[in-house]
Design a protein around this motif. Structure first.
Motif, PDB file in Angstrom:
ATOM      1  N   MET A  66      30.869  41.175  -5.514  1.00  0.00           N
ATOM      2  CA  MET A  66      31.244  40.026  -6.595  1.00  0.00           C
ATOM      3  C   MET A  66      31.770  39.066  -5.953  1.00  0.00           C
ATOM      4  O   MET A  66      32.472  38.911  -5.000  1.00  0.00           O
ATOM      5  CB  MET A  66      32.426  40.741  -7.573  1.00  0.00           C
ATOM      6  CG  MET A  66      33.158  39.897  -8.021  1.00  0.00           C
ATOM      7  SD  MET A  66      34.194  40.454  -9.687  1.00  0.00           S
ATOM      8  CE  MET A  66      35.118  41.738  -8.689  1.00  0.00           C
ATOM      9  N   THR A  67      31.112  37.773  -6.391  1.00  0.00           N
ATOM     10  CA  THR A  67      31.371  36.348  -5.624  1.00  0.00           C
ATOM     11  C   THR A  67      32.246  35.860  -6.498  1.00  0.00           C
ATOM     12  O   THR A  67      31.934  35.495  -7.674  1.00  0.00           O
ATOM     13  CB  THR A  67      30.149  35.712  -5.172  1.00  0.00           C
ATOM     14  OG1 THR A  67      29.343  36.528  -4.261  1.00  0.00           O
ATOM     15  CG2 THR A  67      30.305  34.397  -4.680  1.00  0.00           C
ATOM     16  N   ASP A  68      33.200  35.257  -6.231  1.00  0.00           N
ATOM     17  CA  ASP A  68      34.210  34.338  -7.062  1.00  0.00           C
ATOM     18  C   ASP A  68      33.735  32.900  -6.760  1.00  0.00           C
ATOM     19  O   ASP A  68      34.012  32.247  -5.683  1.00  0.00           O
ATOM     20  CB  ASP A  68      35.644  34.398  -6.462  1.00  0.00           C
ATOM     21  CG  ASP A  68      36.482  33.845  -7.345  1.00  0.00           C
ATOM     22  OD1 ASP A  68      36.163  33.012  -8.385  1.00  0.00           O
ATOM     23  OD2 ASP A  68      37.779  33.547  -7.039  1.00  0.00           O
ATOM     24  N   GLU A  93      36.579  33.964 -14.002  1.00  0.00           N
ATOM     25  CA  GLU A  93      35.840  34.211 -12.594  1.00  0.00           C
ATOM     26  C   GLU A  93      34.243  34.204 -12.946  1.00  0.00           C
ATOM     27  O   GLU A  93      33.577  35.074 -13.941  1.00  0.00           O
ATOM     28  CB  GLU A  93      36.394  35.537 -12.001  1.00  0.00           C
ATOM     29  CG  GLU A  93      35.631  35.892 -10.664  1.00  0.00           C
ATOM     30  CD  GLU A  93      36.289  37.040 -10.189  1.00  0.00           C
ATOM     31  OE1 GLU A  93      35.662  37.456  -9.107  1.00  0.00           O
ATOM     32  OE2 GLU A  93      37.183  37.693 -10.502  1.00  0.00           O
ATOM     33  N   THR A 118      29.326  35.684 -16.394  1.00  0.00           N
ATOM     34  CA  THR A 118      28.243  34.962 -15.638  1.00  0.00           C
ATOM     35  C   THR A 118      27.447  34.046 -16.265  1.00  0.00           C
ATOM     36  O   THR A 118      27.768  33.396 -17.431  1.00  0.00           O
ATOM     37  CB  THR A 118      27.256  36.369 -15.491  1.00  0.00           C
ATOM     38  OG1 THR A 118      26.433  36.222 -14.119  1.00  0.00           O
ATOM     39  CG2 THR A 118      26.246  36.856 -16.619  1.00  0.00           C
ATOM     40  N   GLU A 162      35.831  38.054 -16.477  1.00  0.00           N
ATOM     41  CA  GLU A 162      34.642  37.938 -15.877  1.00  0.00           C
ATOM     42  C   GLU A 162      33.542  37.561 -16.598  1.00  0.00           C
ATOM     43  O   GLU A 162      33.276  38.222 -17.530  1.00  0.00           O
ATOM     44  CB  GLU A 162      34.664  39.321 -15.088  1.00  0.00           C
ATOM     45  CG  GLU A 162      35.608  39.347 -13.878  1.00  0.00           C
ATOM     46  CD  GLU A 162      35.325  40.899 -13.284  1.00  0.00           C
ATOM     47  OE1 GLU A 162      34.127  41.463 -13.512  1.00  0.00           O
ATOM     48  OE2 GLU A 162      36.428  41.247 -12.358  1.00  0.00           O
ATOM     49  N   VAL A 196      30.921  35.729 -11.959  1.00  0.00           N
ATOM     50  CA  VAL A 196      30.234  36.926 -11.072  1.00  0.00           C
ATOM     51  C   VAL A 196      28.853  36.778 -11.370  1.00  0.00           C
ATOM     52  O   VAL A 196      28.275  36.363 -12.316  1.00  0.00           O
ATOM     53  CB  VAL A 196      30.828  38.384 -11.504  1.00  0.00           C
ATOM     54  CG1 VAL A 196      32.470  38.273 -11.290  1.00  0.00           C
ATOM     55  CG2 VAL A 196      30.751  38.616 -12.953  1.00  0.00           C
ATOM     56  N   TRP A 197      28.194  37.340 -10.404  1.00  0.00           N
ATOM     57  CA  TRP A 197      26.667  37.331 -10.209  1.00  0.00           C
ATOM     58  C   TRP A 197      25.833  39.068 -10.205  1.00  0.00           C
ATOM     59  O   TRP A 197      24.830  39.098 -10.454  1.00  0.00           O
ATOM     60  CB  TRP A 197      26.047  36.770  -9.229  1.00  0.00           C
ATOM     61  CG  TRP A 197      26.490  35.347  -9.420  1.00  0.00           C
ATOM     62  CD1 TRP A 197      27.423  34.572  -8.336  1.00  0.00           C
ATOM     63  CD2 TRP A 197      25.957  34.242 -10.058  1.00  0.00           C
ATOM     64  NE1 TRP A 197      27.598  33.367  -8.794  1.00  0.00           N
ATOM     65  CE2 TRP A 197      26.662  33.069  -9.904  1.00  0.00           C
ATOM     66  CE3 TRP A 197      25.257  34.379 -11.155  1.00  0.00           C
ATOM     67  CZ2 TRP A 197      26.404  31.910 -10.468  1.00  0.00           C
ATOM     68  CZ3 TRP A 197      24.951  33.168 -11.926  1.00  0.00           C
ATOM     69  CH2 TRP A 197      25.497  31.756 -11.570  1.00  0.00           C
ATOM     70  N   ASP A 198      26.918  39.776 -10.082  1.00  0.00           N
ATOM     71  CA  ASP A 198      26.473  41.249 -10.448  1.00  0.00           C
ATOM     72  C   ASP A 198      27.071  41.975 -11.258  1.00  0.00           C
ATOM     73  O   ASP A 198      28.465  42.017 -11.508  1.00  0.00           O
ATOM     74  CB  ASP A 198      26.862  41.997  -8.832  1.00  0.00           C
ATOM     75  CG  ASP A 198      26.291  43.000  -8.667  1.00  0.00           C
ATOM     76  OD1 ASP A 198      25.294  43.574  -9.069  1.00  0.00           O
ATOM     77  OD2 ASP A 198      26.898  43.976  -7.873  1.00  0.00           O
TER      78      ASP A 198
END
Length: 118
Positions: free
Chosen positions: A1-3, A95, A63, A61, A97-99
């Motif tokens: 998980m990328t912030d 936040e 995307t 969270e 997230v890409w996953d």
């Protein structure tokens, strides 16, 4: 998980030990639309998690439809702002997230109908 982006807002304090209402938070999020798509981001399936805390903190969270989304900077801020107006919210963080990656299967039936994607 990328912030990728975290935004915060602090507002007035609710009664101690009272988490914000989840339906009210979802309703607030549903007022945010992707400028390129005539469907709100909740129905698009861009919201992955909503964490409500007894002290009024809300962490979301979410995307985007694609990493190079032109609205990447403004959508998280719009979500944070919408949530911060919900009664009982003392702090809102969003936040990116890409996953897992977003795909059309995350859309609600209403969103598919509005976009004619069946």
């Amino acid at each position: 998980m990328t912030d990728i982006s975290t935004q915060e807002d602090i507002v007035s304090s609710p009664a101690e030990g009272t988490a914000p209402d989840q339906e009210a938070v979802i309703a607030a999020i549903a007022t945010v639309y992707d400028p390129e798509i005539p469907v709100n981001i909740y129905e698009l399936g861009l919201i992955y998690a909503i964490d409500l805390h007894d002290d009024g903190r809300v962490h979301v969270e979410m995307t985007l439809t694609a990493p190079n989304c032109p609205s990447a900077q403004e959508l998280p801020e719009m979500v944070r702002d919408a949530i911060s107006h919900v009664p009982g919210v003392t702090q809102a963080t969003v936040e990116i997230v890409w996953d897992p990656p977003w795909d059309m299967s995350r859309m609600s039936d209403d969103a598919r109908l509005a976009l004619n994607m069946f």
